[in-house]
Scaffold this motif. Structure first.
Motif, PDB file in Angstrom:
ATOM      1  N   ASN A 112      38.977  32.965  28.039  1.00  0.00           N
ATOM      2  CA  ASN A 112      40.350  33.289  27.638  1.00  0.00           C
ATOM      3  C   ASN A 112      40.717  34.662  28.191  1.00  0.00           C
ATOM      4  N   PRO A 113      40.979  34.735  29.489  1.00  0.00           N
ATOM      5  CA  PRO A 113      41.206  36.031  30.116  1.00  0.00           C
ATOM      6  C   PRO A 113      42.469  36.719  29.603  1.00  0.00           C
ATOM      7  N   ASP A 114      42.338  38.012  29.403  1.00  0.00           N
ATOM      8  CA  ASP A 114      43.446  38.855  28.972  1.00  0.00           C
ATOM      9  C   ASP A 114      43.602  39.962  30.014  1.00  0.00           C
ATOM     10  N   LEU A 115      44.754  40.036  30.635  1.00  0.00           N
ATOM     11  CA  LEU A 115      44.963  40.974  31.738  1.00  0.00           C
ATOM     12  C   LEU A 115      44.630  42.406  31.350  1.00  0.00           C
ATOM     13  N   ASP A 116      45.166  42.873  30.244  1.00  0.00           N
ATOM     14  CA  ASP A 116      44.923  44.273  29.866  1.00  0.00           C
ATOM     15  C   ASP A 116      43.451  44.546  29.639  1.00  0.00           C
ATOM     16  N   ARG A 117      42.760  43.647  28.961  1.00  0.00           N
ATOM     17  CA  ARG A 117      41.325  43.852  28.707  1.00  0.00           C
ATOM     18  C   ARG A 117      40.519  43.790  30.003  1.00  0.00           C
ATOM     19  N   TRP A 118      40.854  42.835  30.877  1.00  0.00           N
ATOM     20  CA  TRP A 118      40.125  42.708  32.135  1.00  0.00           C
ATOM     21  C   TRP A 118      40.348  43.945  33.012  1.00  0.00           C
ATOM     22  N   VAL A 119      41.578  44.427  33.074  1.00  0.00           N
ATOM     23  CA  VAL A 119      41.867  45.623  33.863  1.00  0.00           C
ATOM     24  C   VAL A 119      41.129  46.824  33.282  1.00  0.00           C
ATOM     25  N   ASP A 120      41.196  46.985  31.958  1.00  0.00           N
ATOM     26  CA  ASP A 120      40.510  48.119  31.322  1.00  0.00           C
ATOM     27  C   ASP A 120      39.011  48.082  31.589  1.00  0.00           C
ATOM     28  N   ARG A 121      38.391  46.902  31.521  1.00  0.00           N
ATOM     29  CA  ARG A 121      36.956  46.789  31.763  1.00  0.00           C
ATOM     30  C   ARG A 121      36.630  47.123  33.211  1.00  0.00           C
ATOM     31  N   LEU A 122      37.469  46.670  34.135  1.00  0.00           N
ATOM     32  CA  LEU A 122      37.261  46.996  35.543  1.00  0.00           C
ATOM     33  C   LEU A 122      37.344  48.513  35.747  1.00  0.00           C
ATOM     34  N   VAL A 123      38.370  49.143  35.212  1.00  0.00           N
ATOM     35  CA  VAL A 123      38.543  50.589  35.360  1.00  0.00           C
ATOM     36  C   VAL A 123      37.359  51.327  34.740  1.00  0.00           C
ATOM     37  N   GLU A 124      36.928  50.894  33.573  1.00  0.00           N
ATOM     38  CA  GLU A 124      35.781  51.514  32.890  1.00  0.00           C
ATOM     39  C   GLU A 124      34.512  51.414  33.745  1.00  0.00           C
ATOM     40  N   THR A 125      34.290  50.260  34.337  1.00  0.00           N
ATOM     41  CA  THR A 125      33.103  50.052  35.172  1.00  0.00           C
ATOM     42  C   THR A 125      33.174  50.912  36.430  1.00  0.00           C
ATOM     43  N   VAL A 126      34.339  50.971  37.043  1.00  0.00           N
ATOM     44  CA  VAL A 126      34.519  51.808  38.234  1.00  0.00           C
ATOM     45  C   VAL A 126      34.270  53.271  37.887  1.00  0.00           C
ATOM     46  N   GLU A 127      34.785  53.720  36.765  1.00  0.00           N
ATOM     47  CA  GLU A 127      34.613  55.126  36.371  1.00  0.00           C
ATOM     48  C   GLU A 127      33.153  55.473  36.096  1.00  0.00           C
ATOM     49  N   GLY A 128      32.324  54.477  35.786  1.00  0.00           N
ATOM     50  CA  GLY A 128      30.905  54.708  35.549  1.00  0.00           C
ATOM     51  C   GLY A 128      30.061  54.695  36.808  1.00  0.00           C
ATOM     52  N   ALA A 129      30.688  54.438  37.939  1.00  0.00           N
ATOM     53  CA  ALA A 129      29.950  54.376  39.206  1.00  0.00           C
ATOM     54  C   ALA A 129      29.523  55.772  39.654  1.00  0.00           C
ATOM     55  N   THR A 130      28.414  55.832  40.382  1.00  0.00           N
ATOM     56  CA  THR A 130      27.883  57.109  40.859  1.00  0.00           C
ATOM     57  C   THR A 130      28.023  57.289  42.375  1.00  0.00           C
ATOM     58  N   ARG A 131      28.370  56.218  43.069  1.00  0.00           N
ATOM     59  CA  ARG A 131      28.567  56.260  44.526  1.00  0.00           C
ATOM     60  C   ARG A 131      29.980  55.752  44.818  1.00  0.00           C
ATOM     61  N   PRO A 132      30.413  55.826  46.064  1.00  0.00           N
ATOM     62  CA  PRO A 132      31.705  55.216  46.407  1.00  0.00           C
ATOM     63  C   PRO A 132      31.684  53.739  46.007  1.00  0.00           C
ATOM     64  N   VAL A 133      32.798  53.249  45.504  1.00  0.00           N
ATOM     65  CA  VAL A 133      32.880  51.884  44.972  1.00  0.00           C
ATOM     66  C   VAL A 133      33.500  50.937  45.993  1.00  0.00           C
ATOM     67  N   VAL A 134      32.845  49.784  46.154  1.00  0.00           N
ATOM     68  CA  VAL A 134      33.382  48.677  46.941  1.00  0.00           C
ATOM     69  C   VAL A 134      33.471  47.490  45.994  1.00  0.00           C
ATOM     70  N   LEU A 135      34.675  46.945  45.843  1.00  0.00           N
ATOM     71  CA  LEU A 135      34.899  45.799  44.966  1.00  0.00           C
ATOM     72  C   LEU A 135      34.796  44.502  45.761  1.00  0.00           C
ATOM     73  N   VAL A 136      34.166  43.494  45.159  1.00  0.00           N
ATOM     74  CA  VAL A 136      34.081  42.160  45.748  1.00  0.00           C
ATOM     75  C   VAL A 136      34.636  41.203  44.699  1.00  0.00           C
ATOM     76  N   ALA A 137      35.910  40.846  44.868  1.00  0.00           N
ATOM     77  CA  ALA A 137      36.613  40.047  43.856  1.00  0.00           C
ATOM     78  C   ALA A 137      36.838  38.623  44.331  1.00  0.00           C
ATOM     79  N   HIS A 138      36.737  37.700  43.401  1.00  0.00           N
ATOM     80  CA  HIS A 138      37.007  36.294  43.679  1.00  0.00           C
ATOM     81  C   HIS A 138      37.960  35.739  42.638  1.00  0.00           C
ATOM     82  N   SER A 139      38.862  34.877  43.084  1.00  0.00           N
ATOM     83  CA  SER A 139      39.759  34.131  42.225  1.00  0.00           C
ATOM     84  C   SER A 139      40.532  35.067  41.294  1.00  0.00           C
ATOM     85  N   LEU A 140      40.485  34.873  39.976  1.00  0.00           N
ATOM     86  CA  LEU A 140      41.260  35.702  39.053  1.00  0.00           C
ATOM     87  C   LEU A 140      40.810  37.163  39.074  1.00  0.00           C
TER      88      LEU A 140
END
Length: 182
Positions: free
Chosen positions: A43-71
């Motif tokens: 049951n995807p929720d845009l705001d929650r999914w975006v927030d989780r993505l941003v949170e994960t990116v902010e926890g990265a220690t190197r330059p970030v490369v995203l590999v996204a599929h579908s939604l």
């Protein structure tokens, strides 16, 4: 850029990517890759999914490369303004047309409309001419607006396990070329 020099964040779509999906296989092979885990894959929720993505990116220690599929692609696009400082690039595969009620379930349409502003990081989009969730012409339009390089995957369905793209060797080669551009 080498994979070892980046935090590769795998951004799955609706229902996650199973063990045979190319995203899961890539994650197993790349030592710096990890999945952006959502609390509710069904049951995807845009705001929650975006927030989780941003949170994960902010926890990265190197330059970030995203590999996204579908939604995962609309998630990245919707979050792009919040990711600009930390994301170096995005490899976007099989974006569903979340605005087309004939192609996606109603529960996914709140991920649209997709912004048409240029993405603030280097990006490629891979689209199939036979994706049941998106007409190729829509992917072409998004690429023009987003400033992404568009790769035509031909007759490859939704580029997932169900369409026969488990290991997706063509994707591995494309991703290697993508990383060389960074």
């Amino acid at each position: 850029m080498k994979v070892a020099d980046a935090d590769i964040l795998i951004v799955p779509g609706w229902q996650n990517s199973g063990p045979d999906h190319w995203q899961s296989r890539w994650m197993e092979k790349m030592s710096t890759a990890r999945r952006v885990e959502q609390d509710d894959w069904e049951n995807p929720d845009l705001d929650r999914w975006v927030d989780r993505l941003v949170e994960t990116v902010e926890g990265a220690t190197r330059p970030v490369v995203l590999v996204a599929h579908s939604l995962g692609v609309p998630t990245v696009v919707q979050a792009s303004g919040r990711l600009a400082r930390r994301v170096r690039a995005a490899f976007l595969v099989s974006c569903p047309d979340v605005e087309d009620e004939t192609r996606v379930p109603a529960m996914l349409r709140h991920f649209g409309p997709l912004p048409l502003d240029p993405l603030p990081f280097h990006s490629w989009q891979v689209a199939s001419r036979t994706d049941p969730y998106c007409e190729f012409e829509r992917a072409e339009r998004w690429s023009r607006h987003w400033g992404t390089k568009l790769l035509d995957a031909g007759d490859a369905g939704h580029l997932n396990t169900e369409s026969g793209q488990g290991p997706w060797p063509e994707g591995v080669l494309a991703f290697a070329h993508f990383m060389k551009e960074l």
